[in-house]
Design a protein around this motif. Structure first.
Motif, PDB file in Angstrom:
ATOM      1  N   ARG A 112      -6.660 -34.655 -14.371  1.00  0.00           N
ATOM      2  CA  ARG A 112      -7.419 -33.489 -14.006  1.00  0.00           C
ATOM      3  C   ARG A 112      -8.307 -33.899 -13.087  1.00  0.00           C
ATOM      4  NH1 ARG A 112     -11.239 -30.736 -16.909  1.00  0.00           N
ATOM      5  NH2 ARG A 112     -10.882 -32.305 -18.843  1.00  0.00           N
ATOM      6  N   TYR A 113      -9.122 -34.920 -13.362  1.00  0.00           N
ATOM      7  CA  TYR A 113     -10.207 -35.417 -12.520  1.00  0.00           C
ATOM      8  C   TYR A 113      -9.461 -35.829 -10.970  1.00  0.00           C
ATOM      9  CZ  TYR A 113     -14.050 -35.467 -15.496  1.00  0.00           C
ATOM     10  OH  TYR A 113     -15.008 -35.158 -16.388  1.00  0.00           O
ATOM     11  N   THR A 115      -7.010 -34.455  -9.530  1.00  0.00           N
ATOM     12  CA  THR A 115      -6.859 -33.076  -9.023  1.00  0.00           C
ATOM     13  C   THR A 115      -8.242 -32.590  -8.380  1.00  0.00           C
ATOM     14  OG1 THR A 115      -4.996 -32.471 -10.511  1.00  0.00           O
ATOM     15  CG2 THR A 115      -5.828 -30.715  -9.330  1.00  0.00           C
ATOM     16  N   LEU A 116      -9.381 -32.752  -9.278  1.00  0.00           N
ATOM     17  CA  LEU A 116     -10.542 -32.147  -8.891  1.00  0.00           C
ATOM     18  C   LEU A 116     -11.049 -33.027  -7.563  1.00  0.00           C
ATOM     19  CD1 LEU A 116     -11.039 -29.988 -10.601  1.00  0.00           C
ATOM     20  CD2 LEU A 116     -12.384 -31.701 -11.938  1.00  0.00           C
ATOM     21  N   GLN A 118      -8.803 -34.257  -5.536  1.00  0.00           N
ATOM     22  CA  GLN A 118      -7.932 -33.870  -4.376  1.00  0.00           C
ATOM     23  C   GLN A 118      -8.431 -32.720  -3.890  1.00  0.00           C
ATOM     24  OE1 GLN A 118      -4.047 -33.239  -5.976  1.00  0.00           O
ATOM     25  NE2 GLN A 118      -3.026 -32.720  -3.999  1.00  0.00           N
ATOM     26  N   ARG A 119      -8.947 -31.899  -4.746  1.00  0.00           N
ATOM     27  CA  ARG A 119      -9.359 -30.422  -4.091  1.00  0.00           C
ATOM     28  C   ARG A 119     -10.822 -30.749  -3.412  1.00  0.00           C
ATOM     29  NH1 ARG A 119     -11.499 -26.102  -8.406  1.00  0.00           N
ATOM     30  NH2 ARG A 119      -9.303 -26.279  -9.008  1.00  0.00           N
ATOM     31  N   GLN A 120     -11.433 -31.613  -3.579  1.00  0.00           N
ATOM     32  CA  GLN A 120     -12.657 -32.099  -2.880  1.00  0.00           C
ATOM     33  C   GLN A 120     -12.103 -32.630  -1.505  1.00  0.00           C
ATOM     34  OE1 GLN A 120     -15.797 -31.021  -3.390  1.00  0.00           O
ATOM     35  NE2 GLN A 120     -14.957 -30.217  -5.221  1.00  0.00           N
TER      36      GLN A 120
ATOM     37  N   VAL B  47      -3.380 -27.080  -4.291  1.00  0.00           N
ATOM     38  CA  VAL B  47      -4.643 -27.372  -4.785  1.00  0.00           C
ATOM     39  C   VAL B  47      -5.549 -26.772  -3.717  1.00  0.00           C
ATOM     40  CG1 VAL B  47      -6.128 -29.263  -4.974  1.00  0.00           C
ATOM     41  CG2 VAL B  47      -3.778 -29.452  -5.489  1.00  0.00           C
ATOM     42  N   VAL B  48      -6.822 -25.917  -4.152  1.00  0.00           N
ATOM     43  CA  VAL B  48      -7.707 -25.420  -3.400  1.00  0.00           C
ATOM     44  C   VAL B  48      -8.661 -26.396  -2.755  1.00  0.00           C
ATOM     45  CG1 VAL B  48      -9.895 -24.073  -3.545  1.00  0.00           C
ATOM     46  CG2 VAL B  48      -8.303 -23.545  -5.297  1.00  0.00           C
ATOM     47  N   PRO B  51     -14.005 -27.939  -0.006  1.00  0.00           N
ATOM     48  CA  PRO B  51     -14.772 -27.424   1.168  1.00  0.00           C
ATOM     49  C   PRO B  51     -14.834 -26.199   1.914  1.00  0.00           C
ATOM     50  CG  PRO B  51     -14.015 -29.751   1.640  1.00  0.00           C
ATOM     51  CD  PRO B  51     -13.564 -29.205   0.212  1.00  0.00           C
TER      52      PRO B  51
END
Lengths: 354, 354
Positions: A112-113, A115-116, A118-120, B47-48, B51
């Motif tokens: 999950r982290y 993915t988070l 990756q999102r950033q 994945v969103v 930024p």
DNA sequence: AACGGGACAGCAAGCGCTTTCTGTCGTGAG
DNA sequence: CTCACGACAGAAAGCGCTTGCTGTCCCGTT
């Protein structure tokens, strides 16, 4: 309300493009112009909008660090070292920020982290500590890492073995592994005990199903075998990597075999817990039982008695990981380096008095 | 190459707006539509882009945590607790990520990291540990925090005293302070020593110019005064908050006054260093000298001898800070709460044998 | 004196997402 | 049977910054 690039541009009487170029500094700008821009930035107290520039430039200056538990000095030391390298030598892209995530050892949270992060659009991700041995999670993790790698995120495994080679190909060029020689360290540690005459050695191992646990237990077994000592499964118990588990483990090990003369623990905290249990039962360390730890965290030298343990180059590993994450260090050949584990004999182990 | 909202929209045969709404979930979307969108997200492994959404929504899910040194368990425990609360109960805005910054105690780096966090438009910032007492830096810091607050960033001071009231007005409603009762704890600790008959007590204090150091020394002095013991400046030496400094401090204190019967240390690590120094000179703790620590880090109970110290609710403080940072906890009246410090008497202190 | 080119500066087109404002149905009320 | 309205879905205008492509100006050349 908030100052933007355009405001600075207006004040400096230049275009926004110029301001952007002055600030990122990778395009020729006349000295006079630059000065004016910088002054405007000062006067307006302008602060770049990170998300906006990350979006436009398709890159961010965030580096993820995954740890089991930040409160555990083992991870604190590694994370601190990684973070230290992020600010140092603001190379390409300048200062990076460390996003620290505690997974608590849960593979789901690890995913999950990721993915988070990756999102950033994190610039890099450092995974520390042991990994789950569950093949399903290993596969999911490999897939996730491959996707991150593919998106240009550098991935560093620090203190965990290399990802099992995917069926397809060898690890991508942005994946580096910095492994600890857990097996070798554990083997030397138990060999030391065997050399002191110990034959009945209890093992307070870490949680089952984790690579680090597996490696350390394997080293222990190898040393026993080398010493001609029969494998005794009941002399190994599993538990968490903390003091309380060490206490419980010692009690349980003694219950199973009251004739134990030594206990090797999963790490220093576990060893200290075991010592406490022994003390509570009136047993002396090392006169009655020898106890050994692993990791050599700072406090283990001040314990009573000072702990015999295996020193892992935590700081060095973290620093290298940080440099690899920022592309400031060449990746080792094959993308894998194994760091030495050094046996440290102190006061908690001595010859066996049967 | 990378999947965007538009791709998902196309696949689900809806508009990008709808996808966005499904994903953020704060706008009515028909169940059927939602299902289609979610499926498309799955299939495309979308994945969103953090930024981008941060830019559009003018908000980010980053929370900054400033610590002195991540490798120090004192900060590791606090940071871990803060981080733990960020993931817990994904309240408004969902999962937050912790950006951990080690300042190494440097006010400049503190300011620089705050700017970096401001640039990221962090949702909140938690400053832990002691602050510099330099009035100039205090002013610069206050200004910075005011600017952050003004921009909607929640600010939590955790383990440091409230910012000196700005001349203008009282602290903004988004600034909360969680202070430790360092002074009270130190006072009770020294009072305990005084009650045991100690009159010549050395003080291995932390670095000069830091609030925590000041508070603890003040508490110590107050207890001495209360015990009718004359102030003896030469019985206090300053040093870093680490073991090596403790070692050096003990040596120096003894050099200045060989008749010392007790030493109170800046924290547990310093105390352990002091114990090591005493041991090296053939002095026994507590028979020859009593030694006391501060903080009650996990290892202090396993030291030899177990350390008398002052327990600080590190975990609780961090957790509250995390909740305050995510707006999940009501701020205390006046924006300030002081956490109790509890005296823990163990084996390293005993009656003075003159 | 005419010209090629280097050194800057600006224009404008996005980057991928959020959100306001509109529009379109379907339905219950009158 | 018609009208008003609620419930959704879409169009489009940004959010603030980066960067490729175009100028423009000035200087050294020939």
């Amino acid at each position: 309300m908030t100052v933007t690039l355009a405001d600075v541009a207006a004040r400096a009487r230049v275009s926004a493009a110029t301001v952007s170029r002055v600030l990122s500094g990778n395009y020729p700008v006349a000295e006079r112009t630059r000065g004016r821009v910088l002054r405007a930035v000062e006067e307006l107290e302008y602060v770049v909008n990170g998300p906006a520039s990350a979006l436009a430039a398709a890159s961010s200056d965030l580096v993820g660090i995954l740890v089991n538990d930040l409160a555990d000095p083992f991870f604190g030391i590694i994370a601190g070292a990684v973070q230290g390298e992020l600010s140092g030598a603001a190379g390409p892209g300048g200062e990076k920020l460390a996003v620290v995530c505690s997974t608590g050892g849960s593979p789901e949270r690890e995913l999950r982290y990721l993915t988070l992060l990756q999102r950033q659009r994190a610039a890099a991700v450092v995974l520390t500590g042991s990994a789950s041995e569950d093949p399903e999670h290993a596969r999911a993790l490999a897939a996730k890492l491959a996707r991150l790698s593919g998106a240009g995120t550098r991935v560093v495994l620090c203190g965990r073995p290399a990802q099992p080679a995917s069926p397809a190909a060898e690890p991508p060029a942005t994946l580096t592994t910095l492994a600890f020689d857990n097996r070798g360290g554990a083997q030397r540690l138990t060999a030391h005990l065997v050399a002191l005459g110990h034959r009945r050695i209890g093992c307070a191992a870490g949680p089952a199903g984790r690579t680090t646990t597996g490696e350390r237990v394997a080293g222990h077994r190898a040393a026993l075998a080398a010493g001609g000592i029969a494998d005794a499964p009941h002399r190994t118990v599993h538990g968490a990597y903390d003091r309380a588990s060490g206490y419980d483990a010692a009690v349980e090990l003694l219950r199973r075999d009251a004739g134990l003369t030594a206990i090797v623990a999963a790490n220093d905290a576990v060893a200290l817990g075991a010592c406490a249990a022994l003390r509570d039962r009136g047993l002396r360390v090392p006169e009655d039982l020898s106890v050994a730890g692993f990791d050599d965290l700072p406090f283990s030298a001040d314990a009573a008695p000072a702990l015999t343990t295996v020193r892992l180059p935590l700081e060095e590993a973290g620093a290298r990981a940080g440099r690899l994450a920022t592309g400031r260090e060449e990746r080792p050949p094959g993308g894998l380096a194994t760091l030495r584990a050094e046996l440290l004999v102190r006061a908690s182990t001595s010859v066996a008095y049967p």
